[in-house]
Design a protein around this motif. Sequence first.
Motif, PDB file in Angstrom:
ATOM      1  N   MET A   1       0.778  -1.240   0.000  1.00  0.00           N
ATOM      2  CA  MET A   1       0.000   0.000   0.000  1.00  0.00           C
ATOM      3  C   MET A   1       0.813   1.295   0.000  1.00  0.00           C
ATOM      4  O   MET A   1       0.446   2.252  -0.661  1.00  0.00           O
ATOM      5  CB  MET A   1      -0.926   0.026   1.231  1.00  0.00           C
ATOM      6  CG  MET A   1      -1.974  -1.046   1.255  1.00  0.00           C
ATOM      7  SD  MET A   1      -3.069  -1.011  -0.179  1.00  0.00           S
ATOM      8  CE  MET A   1      -4.114   0.389   0.193  1.00  0.00           C
TER       9      MET A   1
ATOM     10  N   PHE B   1      -1.156  -3.851   6.426  1.00  0.00           N
ATOM     11  CA  PHE B   1      -2.432  -3.857   5.707  1.00  0.00           C
ATOM     12  C   PHE B   1      -2.685  -5.223   5.063  1.00  0.00           C
ATOM     13  O   PHE B   1      -3.771  -5.799   5.182  1.00  0.00           O
ATOM     14  CB  PHE B   1      -2.361  -2.754   4.636  1.00  0.00           C
ATOM     15  CG  PHE B   1      -3.601  -2.528   3.834  1.00  0.00           C
ATOM     16  CD1 PHE B   1      -4.020  -3.441   2.874  1.00  0.00           C
ATOM     17  CD2 PHE B   1      -4.348  -1.374   3.998  1.00  0.00           C
ATOM     18  CE1 PHE B   1      -5.153  -3.220   2.110  1.00  0.00           C
ATOM     19  CE2 PHE B   1      -5.491  -1.140   3.248  1.00  0.00           C
ATOM     20  CZ  PHE B   1      -5.876  -2.064   2.297  1.00  0.00           C
TER      21      PHE B   1
ATOM     22  N   CYS C   1      -9.026  -0.002   7.606  1.00  0.00           N
ATOM     23  CA  CYS C   1      -7.571   0.235   7.585  1.00  0.00           C
ATOM     24  C   CYS C   1      -7.165   1.328   8.573  1.00  0.00           C
ATOM     25  O   CYS C   1      -6.172   1.183   9.288  1.00  0.00           O
ATOM     26  CB  CYS C   1      -7.082   0.543   6.176  1.00  0.00           C
ATOM     27  SG  CYS C   1      -8.076   1.732   5.275  1.00  0.00           S
ATOM     28  N   SER C   2      -7.931   2.420   8.622  1.00  0.00           N
ATOM     29  CA  SER C   2      -7.558   3.520   9.531  1.00  0.00           C
ATOM     30  C   SER C   2      -7.540   3.042  10.978  1.00  0.00           C
ATOM     31  O   SER C   2      -6.637   3.377  11.739  1.00  0.00           O
ATOM     32  CB  SER C   2      -8.548   4.680   9.417  1.00  0.00           C
ATOM     33  OG  SER C   2      -8.546   5.182   8.120  1.00  0.00           O
TER      34      SER C   2
ATOM     35  N   LYS D   1      -3.792   2.250  12.323  1.00  0.00           N
ATOM     36  CA  LYS D   1      -3.335   3.505  12.920  1.00  0.00           C
ATOM     37  C   LYS D   1      -3.943   3.719  14.313  1.00  0.00           C
ATOM     38  O   LYS D   1      -3.227   3.779  15.301  1.00  0.00           O
ATOM     39  CB  LYS D   1      -3.674   4.671  11.986  1.00  0.00           C
ATOM     40  CG  LYS D   1      -2.924   4.553  10.655  1.00  0.00           C
ATOM     41  CD  LYS D   1      -3.229   5.677   9.707  1.00  0.00           C
ATOM     42  CE  LYS D   1      -2.381   5.531   8.442  1.00  0.00           C
ATOM     43  NZ  LYS D   1      -2.684   6.539   7.437  1.00  0.00           N
TER      44      LYS D   1
ATOM     45  N   SER E   1      -1.256  10.268   1.449  1.00  0.00           N
ATOM     46  CA  SER E   1      -1.728   9.134   2.240  1.00  0.00           C
ATOM     47  C   SER E   1      -1.050   7.907   1.668  1.00  0.00           C
ATOM     48  O   SER E   1      -0.018   8.033   1.014  1.00  0.00           O
ATOM     49  CB  SER E   1      -3.251   9.047   2.215  1.00  0.00           C
ATOM     50  OG  SER E   1      -3.770   9.531   1.023  1.00  0.00           O
ATOM     51  N   CYS E   2      -1.603   6.712   1.877  1.00  0.00           N
ATOM     52  CA  CYS E   2      -0.977   5.544   1.262  1.00  0.00           C
ATOM     53  C   CYS E   2      -0.888   5.774  -0.249  1.00  0.00           C
ATOM     54  O   CYS E   2      -1.807   6.345  -0.847  1.00  0.00           O
ATOM     55  CB  CYS E   2      -1.822   4.294   1.490  1.00  0.00           C
ATOM     56  SG  CYS E   2      -1.867   3.732   3.189  1.00  0.00           S
TER      57      CYS E   2
ATOM     58  N   CYS F   1      -4.006   4.324  -1.775  1.00  0.00           N
ATOM     59  CA  CYS F   1      -5.129   4.545  -0.846  1.00  0.00           C
ATOM     60  C   CYS F   1      -6.460   4.158  -1.489  1.00  0.00           C
ATOM     61  O   CYS F   1      -6.685   4.406  -2.679  1.00  0.00           O
ATOM     62  CB  CYS F   1      -5.156   6.025  -0.450  1.00  0.00           C
ATOM     63  SG  CYS F   1      -6.512   6.435   0.655  1.00  0.00           S
ATOM     64  N   ILE F   2      -7.337   3.603  -0.674  1.00  0.00           N
ATOM     65  CA  ILE F   2      -8.664   3.210  -1.173  1.00  0.00           C
ATOM     66  C   ILE F   2      -9.466   4.412  -1.670  1.00  0.00           C
ATOM     67  O   ILE F   2     -10.440   4.242  -2.390  1.00  0.00           O
ATOM     68  CB  ILE F   2      -9.474   2.457  -0.089  1.00  0.00           C
ATOM     69  CG1 ILE F   2      -9.646   3.330   1.166  1.00  0.00           C
ATOM     70  CG2 ILE F   2      -8.797   1.141   0.259  1.00  0.00           C
ATOM     71  CD1 ILE F   2     -10.626   2.747   2.182  1.00  0.00           C
ATOM     72  N   PHE F   3      -9.071   5.621  -1.275  1.00  0.00           N
ATOM     73  CA  PHE F   3      -9.785   6.829  -1.714  1.00  0.00           C
ATOM     74  C   PHE F   3      -9.254   7.372  -3.045  1.00  0.00           C
ATOM     75  O   PHE F   3      -9.772   8.361  -3.547  1.00  0.00           O
ATOM     76  CB  PHE F   3      -9.656   7.942  -0.664  1.00  0.00           C
ATOM     77  CG  PHE F   3     -10.539   7.750   0.541  1.00  0.00           C
ATOM     78  CD1 PHE F   3     -11.821   8.294   0.581  1.00  0.00           C
ATOM     79  CD2 PHE F   3     -10.087   7.033   1.632  1.00  0.00           C
ATOM     80  CE1 PHE F   3     -12.626   8.124   1.688  1.00  0.00           C
ATOM     81  CE2 PHE F   3     -10.893   6.859   2.752  1.00  0.00           C
ATOM     82  CZ  PHE F   3     -12.164   7.403   2.780  1.00  0.00           C
TER      83      PHE F   3
ATOM     84  N   PRO G   1      -9.448  10.555   3.592  1.00  0.00           N
ATOM     85  CA  PRO G   1      -8.902  10.467   4.928  1.00  0.00           C
ATOM     86  C   PRO G   1      -7.856   9.380   5.079  1.00  0.00           C
ATOM     87  O   PRO G   1      -7.853   8.407   4.353  1.00  0.00           O
ATOM     88  CB  PRO G   1     -10.114  10.135   5.791  1.00  0.00           C
ATOM     89  CG  PRO G   1     -11.274  10.498   4.987  1.00  0.00           C
ATOM     90  CD  PRO G   1     -10.875  10.369   3.559  1.00  0.00           C
ATOM     91  N   SER G   2      -7.039   9.590   6.071  1.00  0.00           N
ATOM     92  CA  SER G   2      -6.005   8.606   6.319  1.00  0.00           C
ATOM     93  C   SER G   2      -6.334   7.795   7.556  1.00  0.00           C
ATOM     94  O   SER G   2      -7.082   8.179   8.371  1.00  0.00           O
ATOM     95  CB  SER G   2      -4.699   9.324   6.518  1.00  0.00           C
ATOM     96  OG  SER G   2      -3.695   8.406   6.707  1.00  0.00           O
TER      97      SER G   2
END
Length: 366
Positions: free
Chosen positions: A92, A121, A173-174, A178, A270-271, A274-276, A365-366
């Motif tokens: 990731m 992850f 994941c967040s 984290k 972010s990653c 990232c999924i976003f 968001p992370s």
Amino acid sequence: MSHAFDDQMILPGLGDSLGLNLREPPRSTHEHGVFFSAPSIDLDGYDRIVLCMSGGKDSIASLLHLLDEGVDPAAIELWHHDVDGREGSTLMDWPFMADYNRKLAQSFDLPLYFSWLEGGFEGEMCKENAHGRPHKVETPEGLITLERDTRRSKPGTRLKFPQVSASLQTRWCSSALKIDVGRRALNNQSRFDGKRVLFVTGERREESSNRAKYNQMEPHACDRRAGLKARHVDAWRPVLHWSEEQVWDALERYGVTAPVPYRLGWGRSSCMKCIFNDPTIWATLRHHFPGSLDAIAAYEQRFGTTIHRKKIPIKDLSRQAEPMAIQDAEALDQAMRTEYTLPVRSEPGAWGLPKGAYSRSGCGPS
Ligand code: SF4
């Protein structure tokens, strides 16, 4: 834009459009240490200030704000949660992210402690009828391993990507990589017992309607001020009310070079995967870093579910947009290297706003 303007004008309007009442702080429980707006607090009252340093501009701005407020650097320590863990997964995150944080901490002469979920992850995503893996936490005394209490939890199965959602159950994941890691790191170090700890994170209201509703100051979930351990932990978001302009201004004043993702054109750090990420980012990854989407595509096949909520396979998603042109050759060269070799700080007069500044492209968001 002042935070007062945010609170009185922007947020109520935002709340109306969301059907929420943001005209008043959501809870007026100052006596319980909860403040919707707390841009300025007494920073001398803390024994230790733990700052979650993602390596993105907002957590860096949070650090710079602490320094602007005159905090003794000896009270500050940085924590970075390694999303991919340290067991070999590279699924990731940006390869340079750990070393970038190391070099950033060195440039401010601050201690940096890494922590992670074993397997990262990928390990969590591949969990099949198994208990969660241990957390690893660097401390001043060395690395500690925090095993899970298997008597209190049942084995679980994921075998799918986290999904874009405000819910941390769905966007696991967040929380798994984290929030939980940070909580266990706080709960399992006796050096915090009987102490006043400030836990600092870099969210901003502007980032999302969800973050617009956050309290700026509140007791942290690990607060035990009334308990046997007498551990007082406040969570504070010093740049919650800041505009993006204020963030870049702070980085410029301190000569902190924009981190690599912004130099490439990303609006957020972010990653890497990232999924976003939006189609433009996926297209950019496919174009500039050939093969970088293969592992995700293989998991989509294996799980029968996609990383994208609308069930569009990652490779198809990456063909829905044009890749961004990347002019910053230095940043492009750094992007896939594990050792961070670019300057963390700029020479006076050499600071520049990166291509990704004020861009909405990228991720959430992370
Ligand atoms: S940056 Fe994206 S993928 Fe990485 S942990 Fe945060 S939400 Fe998940």
